[in-house]
Every structure is written in structure tokens, then in C-alpha cells.
Design an enzyme around this catalytic site. Sequence first.
Site, PDB file in Angstrom:
ATOM      1  N   HIS A  55       0.811  -1.223   0.000  1.00 35.28           N
ATOM      2  CA  HIS A  55       0.000   0.000   0.000  1.00 35.28           C
ATOM      3  C   HIS A  55       0.846   1.277   0.000  1.00 35.28           C
ATOM      4  O   HIS A  55       0.372   2.344  -0.401  1.00 35.28           O
ATOM      5  CB  HIS A  55      -0.933  -0.004   1.204  1.00 35.28           C
ATOM      6  CG  HIS A  55      -2.214   0.737   0.981  1.00 35.28           C
ATOM      7  ND1 HIS A  55      -2.320   1.821   0.148  1.00 35.28           N
ATOM      8  CD2 HIS A  55      -3.461   0.539   1.497  1.00 35.28           C
ATOM      9  CE1 HIS A  55      -3.571   2.267   0.161  1.00 35.28           C
ATOM     10  NE2 HIS A  55      -4.277   1.507   0.960  1.00 35.28           N
ATOM     11  N   ASP A 110     -10.875  -4.461 -17.773  1.00 39.13           N
ATOM     12  CA  ASP A 110     -11.150  -5.438 -18.835  1.00 39.13           C
ATOM     13  C   ASP A 110      -9.843  -5.858 -19.495  1.00 39.13           C
ATOM     14  O   ASP A 110      -9.211  -5.076 -20.195  1.00 39.13           O
ATOM     15  CB  ASP A 110     -12.109  -4.825 -19.860  1.00 39.13           C
ATOM     16  CG  ASP A 110     -12.518  -5.817 -20.943  1.00 39.13           C
ATOM     17  OD1 ASP A 110     -11.993  -6.945 -20.957  1.00 39.13           O
ATOM     18  OD2 ASP A 110     -13.359  -5.439 -21.779  1.00 39.13           O
TER      19      ASP A 110
END
Length: 464
Positions: free
Chosen positions: A165, A404
Site C-alpha cells: 500500500h 477489462d
Amino acid sequence: MAPRVFCVRRSKPQLILPESETQRDVVQVSDIDDQGSLRVQVAVLMAYKVNEEMRGIMDPVEEIKRGLGKALVFYHPLAGRIIEGQNKKLVVFCFDEKRVWFVPAKANVELDELGVESLHPPCPHLNKLLHHVPDSTGITERPLLHIQLTRFTCGGFVLAIRFNHTMMDSQGLVQFLNSVAELGHGGATAPSILPVWERDFLKSRPTPRITCTHREFEESDESKTAVFHGKSVDVEKLLKNLRWLFGETLVFGMLILKRSFTFGSRELQAIKDQCLENCTTFEALTACLWKCRTAALNPHPAATVKLTFLVNVRERLQGGTYELNRGYYGNTFVSVAAATTAELLCKNPVAYAAELIREAKNNVNEDYVKSVADLMVLKGRPKWSVLRNLLIADNTRLGLDEVDFGWGRPMFGGVVSVSYGVGYLVPHKRMEDINKGVLVALALPPIVMGKFQNEIREMIGGHK
């Protein structure tokens, strides 16, 4: 016929390197990246149904590996290693050890047999879908990205990612993954959004100074206790003491129940109807969660309780001294806390909590961002407080459910882990709803969880 036991067979872990030579350098993360509470690794999953047009034409393992190799040329720090320098400052070494862990795997069932609901946080299959590399739990001297791609017998697959992170937030991860898709299946020669490091913009000032109030880092008064059946019991303080005595894994594993709740259009509107007209869905929902969780924990009426949430500062810095480039992929949020007493929070309508949240959010400006960065340097990079504090991490608009790679958008995309003291908001769409709703994941002691659920039911019914 009994359902098959879900099993995963992993191939040998592979190391993905940048496709071509990259710059050899040492770079620093910003002080907004280097907040104490961000020194963690975060797991996300994206589940893709079979796309018949792609069956036999493209292999998701090879396509995503190829995209990773190309994307790492542009995002070369993600293939580096983090070390801790002077004054706890994190720096990224980008030399010969440029690599990302990638594990291909195969499941013995179809994705529909597993069920997309079982991928929601808290995902019970995480240990199967995301390979745990030995000695990789820390954030220093470890790969910054761990990836497992599991193919199911139907042709669908799950992409599981664990990322450091301190290198980026979820928005930065989505930017990177979109680049992988463009350079892999898309066939592009460069990402449509070129990545920008520029971490100096969110570093502390030359002379650090804390100019704002940051209540999310302040520990609450532990002297006030809750009262159950005439006996004084402080649930959160008890958990804290047990954690110190027996360790976090044992205590939270045995005494904490992890659950997720879905809020569709009807439930969200029922909560918003109890707030001011211009109240946002985020303000209304987080106010509801804060109030119901506090009522379930039943702290002392005079105890100070807090709701900490994260504010993306990209838009708030536009036109200012520290305006961020569009391709910036570091952490771009700061935390802010709303605070009140347990009595005022629980006795007032939910609109009261929503207004406190809005007021706290409106305090975030350029000076506030710099004050957070300076606080990290001056206070030794503290973590957010846990006692009588609920942290809300909103992942509903980040786009993890829209990446995608050539197989269409995922059935599910979002965080999959749950921890005590944190409420995760993940996008979720019910069949009957036109718009996306919200899935909320929380962790609470079993008795408290039951009370929390009752509070939520009453809230949605308009009785609270």
C-alpha cells in the site's frame, strides 16, 4: 450428489521482469504514502466469467503476463524493493532485483459452482486464490506485487493481487492494471495514461509543522467503560488487552466474526430519507454504520467515539501549489475524523452523524494535506487509533470492477479481507437494481455483531 471440494493446483511461482531495460535508480515515496497505517499489504480479487469469443484464442495467463512485462517498463518502481532509511523513511531500490511474483493455478470446479458471493469479503477462499510467498508478510525487502491467476474448468478465471500500500492506493492500482490490459490484449505500445512518480509534491514541508487537528491519530479516553447488565465492560478495551496478551491472530481469529451486508437502492434511500436533502450516499451510509456499530458496542455514554474516513485529495489540490499530474499513481488520500460522544451519537437522528461527517470532510484542503505529511515526520509515522474508532475505506468508485483484460468486466472486483475496526465499502449490484449498490464488510465480536444487525434493520425501517 455432494458438491465437490474446491481445490487449487498451483504451478511454480514465476518472476515477471520488465520487458526491456529500465532506469536504475533509488526513489523515495511521499510522506502521504509513508503513513504508518499504510505499511501493509492489501489483497484484491477480480473474477471473470468465460468469454466464448476468447476460448481457445487467448490464454489469460500468457496475455496478462505479457501485459505485466510491458507495463513494468513504465511502472519500473513496482518491480523494485523497499527499504527503510533514516527516520523511518521508506525508499525504493530499482536495481537488478526487478521482478513481480506471478503464480498460475488451476481450479477443479467451475466459477459458478464456487459462487461469486463467496468471493465477497470476507472471502473464505483467499488462501487458495492468492499464493502466500514465504517470508513475504513485511513491506521491506519484499516483492511489491504478488499475483495469482486461477483458471476454472468453465474457462473463467480469478485474478488475485496483493500489493504494497505504500507504493500506491487502489486508484493507482487500477491505473496500473488498465495499462496491463492496454499493453497486453489491447496491443498498445504505451499506456493511454503515462505514469508519473512526482512523490515530492506530497512530502513534508522543509520546516514541518502541524497546522490542523488530526483526531484520527489520538487515542480515546480508556477510563470510561460500557455497562452490560449492571456490570462495567468495555468491549474494545477488553479486545485490546487480550490482543496484547495472546497475540492478534489468536484473539481476532477466535473472538471476531466477519460479515458482509449489502445495501441496494431501497436500503440506501431509506437511510438518505432520514438525512438532509443534499446528503450524499456516502455520508448517509457511513453515518448509519457509525451510529449502529456504536450502539451495538454500547460504550460509556460520555466516551468519545470517532468515525475516520479517507478523502481523495486529487480534486482538492487542483489549481493549487501541489496539483497532481493525471498519471500520478501514488497514494492520494488523507484521513479525517468526525467525533462526538456515544450518547449524542446514539440518541440523535442519523442526520446528526451525517452532518458531522460532512463538516469533517470540508476541513480537507491543501493545508490539511501538508499538515498530515508533516505530522508523519514529527510524530514518528503514527497509525490511526483503533479504540472507539471506526475507519471507513470506500472502494466503490475506484474501478476494480471495471478492468477489462479482454474477457469483459469482472463479475466482482474489490478488496476481500476484513479486519476489526475497519468498514470496507465495495461496489455491488443486485439483479433487481438498475444502479450499483454497496457491500459493507465488517468484523465484530459475535454478540456485538448480532446487535449491530438489529440496529441496521431498525435504521432501514426508519425507527432509529
